[in-house]
Design a protein around this motif. Structure first.
Motif, PDB file in Angstrom:
ATOM      1  N   VAL A  49      10.987 -58.300  14.519  1.00 27.29           N
ATOM      2  CA  VAL A  49       9.710 -57.601  14.696  1.00 27.29           C
ATOM      3  C   VAL A  49       9.939 -56.261  15.366  1.00 27.29           C
ATOM      4  CG1 VAL A  49       7.463 -57.657  15.832  1.00 27.29           C
ATOM      5  CG2 VAL A  49       8.462 -59.772  14.932  1.00 27.29           C
ATOM      6  N   ASN A  59       7.510 -53.453  16.413  1.00 28.78           N
ATOM      7  CA  ASN A  59       6.146 -52.902  16.535  1.00 28.78           C
ATOM      8  C   ASN A  59       6.216 -51.526  17.167  1.00 28.78           C
ATOM      9  OD1 ASN A  59       4.619 -55.033  15.465  1.00 28.78           O
ATOM     10  ND2 ASN A  59       4.827 -56.202  17.362  1.00 28.78           N
ATOM     11  N   PHE A 116       0.880 -56.934  21.859  1.00 32.36           N
ATOM     12  CA  PHE A 116       0.840 -57.887  22.965  1.00 32.36           C
ATOM     13  C   PHE A 116       2.238 -58.411  23.296  1.00 32.36           C
ATOM     14  CE2 PHE A 116       1.761 -62.290  21.753  1.00 32.36           C
ATOM     15  CZ  PHE A 116       1.933 -62.152  20.381  1.00 32.36           C
ATOM     16  N   SER A 117       3.063 -58.560  22.242  1.00 27.61           N
ATOM     17  CA  SER A 117       4.267 -59.387  22.472  1.00 27.61           C
ATOM     18  C   SER A 117       5.345 -58.590  23.184  1.00 27.61           C
ATOM     19  CB  SER A 117       4.794 -59.871  21.122  1.00 27.61           C
ATOM     20  OG  SER A 117       4.805 -58.780  20.228  1.00 27.61           O
ATOM     21  N   THR A 158      -1.858 -56.160  15.514  1.00 26.48           N
ATOM     22  CA  THR A 158      -2.767 -57.029  14.740  1.00 26.48           C
ATOM     23  C   THR A 158      -3.346 -58.134  15.626  1.00 26.48           C
ATOM     24  OG1 THR A 158      -0.860 -58.359  14.205  1.00 26.48           O
ATOM     25  CG2 THR A 158      -1.494 -56.689  12.582  1.00 26.48           C
ATOM     26  N   ASP A 205       4.827 -53.542   7.767  1.00 25.88           N
ATOM     27  CA  ASP A 205       3.730 -54.421   8.193  1.00 25.88           C
ATOM     28  C   ASP A 205       2.469 -53.564   8.275  1.00 25.88           C
ATOM     29  OD1 ASP A 205       3.497 -56.954  10.830  1.00 25.88           O
ATOM     30  OD2 ASP A 205       1.975 -56.144   9.476  1.00 25.88           O
ATOM     31  N   VAL A 228      -1.103 -58.420   6.562  1.00 27.91           N
ATOM     32  CA  VAL A 228      -1.807 -59.538   7.200  1.00 27.91           C
ATOM     33  C   VAL A 228      -3.306 -59.525   6.896  1.00 27.91           C
ATOM     34  CG1 VAL A 228      -0.126 -59.750   9.066  1.00 27.91           C
ATOM     35  CG2 VAL A 228      -2.154 -58.317   9.396  1.00 27.91           C
ATOM     36  N   ILE A 265       4.228 -60.016   1.075  1.00 30.22           N
ATOM     37  CA  ILE A 265       4.007 -61.198   1.912  1.00 30.22           C
ATOM     38  C   ILE A 265       2.506 -61.374   2.079  1.00 30.22           C
ATOM     39  CG2 ILE A 265       4.423 -62.302   4.142  1.00 30.22           C
ATOM     40  CD1 ILE A 265       6.949 -60.450   4.341  1.00 30.22           C
ATOM     41  N   THR A 302      -0.337 -63.205   3.705  1.00 30.45           N
ATOM     42  CA  THR A 302      -0.580 -63.993   4.920  1.00 30.45           C
ATOM     43  C   THR A 302      -2.019 -64.489   4.921  1.00 30.45           C
ATOM     44  OG1 THR A 302       1.022 -62.694   6.163  1.00 30.45           O
ATOM     45  CG2 THR A 302      -0.639 -63.883   7.447  1.00 30.45           C
ATOM     46  N   ASP A 328       2.492 -66.993   3.717  1.00 32.70           N
ATOM     47  CA  ASP A 328       2.599 -67.096   5.175  1.00 32.70           C
ATOM     48  C   ASP A 328       1.328 -67.743   5.707  1.00 32.70           C
ATOM     49  OD1 ASP A 328       3.746 -64.849   7.755  1.00 32.70           O
ATOM     50  OD2 ASP A 328       2.315 -66.488   7.953  1.00 32.70           O
ATOM     51  N   LEU A 330      -0.183 -67.806  11.296  1.00 33.60           N
ATOM     52  CA  LEU A 330      -0.383 -68.473  12.594  1.00 33.60           C
ATOM     53  C   LEU A 330      -1.057 -67.493  13.556  1.00 33.60           C
ATOM     54  CD1 LEU A 330       3.065 -70.311  12.850  1.00 33.60           C
ATOM     55  CD2 LEU A 330       0.874 -71.220  12.028  1.00 33.60           C
ATOM     56  N   PHE A 363      -3.880 -66.139  13.132  1.00 33.89           N
ATOM     57  CA  PHE A 363      -4.889 -65.334  12.410  1.00 33.89           C
ATOM     58  C   PHE A 363      -6.004 -66.271  11.958  1.00 33.89           C
ATOM     59  CE2 PHE A 363      -2.806 -61.289  12.247  1.00 33.89           C
ATOM     60  CZ  PHE A 363      -1.451 -61.565  12.219  1.00 33.89           C
ATOM     61  N   LEU A 401       7.101 -67.593   4.734  1.00 34.53           N
ATOM     62  CA  LEU A 401       7.501 -66.945   5.998  1.00 34.53           C
ATOM     63  C   LEU A 401       6.681 -67.552   7.129  1.00 34.53           C
ATOM     64  CD1 LEU A 401       8.893 -64.533   7.579  1.00 34.53           C
ATOM     65  CD2 LEU A 401       6.831 -63.245   7.067  1.00 34.53           C
ATOM     66  N   GLY A 448       5.548 -67.034  11.078  1.00 39.71           N
ATOM     67  CA  GLY A 448       5.481 -66.050  12.177  1.00 39.71           C
ATOM     68  C   GLY A 448       4.860 -66.675  13.415  1.00 39.71           C
TER      69      GLY A 448
HETATM   70  N1  LIG Z   1       3.721 -61.936   7.796  1.00 41.35           N
HETATM   71  C1  LIG Z   1       3.309 -61.886   9.094  1.00 41.35           C
HETATM   72  N2  LIG Z   1       3.132 -60.695   9.710  1.00 41.35           N
HETATM   73  C2  LIG Z   1       2.704 -60.659  11.004  1.00 41.35           C
HETATM   74  N3  LIG Z   1       2.487 -59.463  11.601  1.00 41.35           N
HETATM   75  C3  LIG Z   1       2.047 -59.417  12.884  1.00 41.35           C
HETATM   76  C4  LIG Z   1       1.800 -60.601  13.576  1.00 41.35           C
HETATM   77  C5  LIG Z   1       1.276 -60.523  14.973  1.00 41.35           C
HETATM   78  O1  LIG Z   1       2.314 -60.738  15.860  1.00 41.35           O
HETATM   79  P1  LIG Z   1       3.004 -59.518  16.686  1.00 41.35           P
HETATM   80  O2  LIG Z   1       1.864 -58.826  17.392  1.00 41.35           O
HETATM   81  O3  LIG Z   1       3.955 -60.194  17.570  1.00 41.35           O
HETATM   82  O4  LIG Z   1       3.658 -58.630  15.693  1.00 41.35           O
HETATM   83  N4  LIG Z   1       2.017 -61.815  13.021  1.00 41.35           N
HETATM   84  C6  LIG Z   1       2.455 -61.862  11.718  1.00 41.35           C
HETATM   85  C7  LIG Z   1       2.674 -63.113  11.029  1.00 41.35           C
HETATM   86  O5  LIG Z   1       2.482 -64.217  11.578  1.00 41.35           O
HETATM   87  N5  LIG Z   1       3.086 -63.071   9.734  1.00 41.35           N
END
Ligand SMILES: Nc1nc2ncc(COP(=O)(O)O)nc2c(=O)[nH]1
Length: 286
Positions: free
Chosen positions: A27, A29, A35-36, A69, A102, A123, A144, A146, A192, A195, A197, A222, A224
């Motif tokens: 990831v 970002n 947040f993460s 997101t 993303d 997403v 992807i 989701t 996907d 999770l 969402f 996938l 996540g």
């Molecule tokens: N395909 C996919 N993309 C994603 N992008 C962002 C986040 C949000 O998490 P983050 O803020 O840690 O990126 N979760 C997903 C996920 O579960 N699947």
């Protein structure tokens, strides 16, 4: 000490990705409010450095995102999103990494594909735009898909299911129909469960327990889960949920178990330990 900089891998292609194990997507970002990772990478240079560390640390895919997101996050304009991500995509592609973009915006996806990204990671879920469907179908790129409902402002309120696995599967099949109608090939559609969402705590665990229902649809899947709230809630001590950076061991456990159930890839923040976990999981099914 400087991390050992391995020779950059040959330019990666989606078709060459198979490694005989679940893949690890790192990831990245490039947002001030993710947040993460607390927005540690809000500048392009620090994001590129982090992306290179993950790539040289063995990540099979680098997932570059310019808009947080997380539920409640403020949307950014496509222009601002592109300003954030395009320099990072270009640098990671130049280093030989396989990059996924993303984004929910077709214009950002197109620009990132032009800069060398190979996968679109969107997403949007049920709010996927016609432009996005047309773009990935016309360009014949892996997408992807989701599962999600609503947007970051409304998704928590839409986490109401009588049968979360059955409904997520049905809603993904409905969305798949829209991609098929646009001529997008099934083998380029990755699913996907989304999770976090439009899912509350227990519903995420139901989806992970029901992963076979998703892999049973015949597409790559996938997962996540990395550092997400439902993991923090599981790891509550003295009434306090674990913070995002305290959720990595639980993430690795989800990685191993998801790999054991046939996940194509996992999307994670902490690449190293998750890479070890997918290698271990491959031994359990070898
Ligand atoms: N395909 C996919 N993309 C994603 N992008 C962002 C986040 C949000 O998490 P983050 O803020 O840690 O990126 N979760 C997903 C996920 O579960 N699947």
């Amino acid at each position: 000490p400087l991390p050992v900089i391995r020779k950059a891998k040959a330019a990666a292609r989606f078709e060459d990705l198979a490694q005989g194990r679940t893949l690890v997507m790192g990831v990245l970002n490039v947002t001030p409010d993710s947040f993460s990772d607390g927005g540690n990478h809000s500048t392009a240079d620090s994001a590129i450095a982090h992306g290179l560390r993950m790539f040289y640390g063995g990540a099979d895919i680098i997932d570059v995102g310019g808009e947080s997101t997380r539920p409640g996050a403020d949307p950014v304009t496509p222009e601002e999103e592109q300003r954030r991500v395009l320099p990072v995509v270009a640098a990671m592609v130049k280093a030989g990494a396989l990059v996924s973009i993303d984004t929910v915006n077709a214009s950002t996806a197109a620009a990132a594909l032009d800069a060398g990204a190979l996968i679109v990671n969107d997403v949007s879920g049920q709010r996927v735009t016609a432009e996005m469907i047309e773009l990935v179908s016309a360009r014949k790129v892996p997408y992807i898909l989701t599962h999600s409902r609503g947007d970051s402002q409304t998704m928590d309120s839409l986490a109401v299911y009588t049968d979360v696995v059955g409904e997520v599967v049905a809603e993904l099949e409905e969305l798949r129909g829209r991609f098929r109608a646009a001529g997008h090939a099934d083998e380029r559609l990755i699913l996907d469960p989304g999770l976090g969402f439009a899912k509350a705590g227990a519903q995420n665990w139901e989806l992970l327990r029901g992963l076979d229902r998703l892999t049973g649809l015949g597409h790559r899947v996938l997962v996540g889960a990395s550092r997400k709230r439902f993991l923090g809630e599981l790891l509550t001590t003295a009434g306090k949920a674990a913070a995002p950076i305290e959720r990595d061991a639980a993430t690795v456990a989800v990685t191993a178990l998801s790999a054991g159930r046939g996940a194509w890839a996992v999307r994670v923040h902490d690449v190293g330990p998750n890479l070890d976990a997918v290698k271990v999981a491959a031994r359990f099914s070898a």
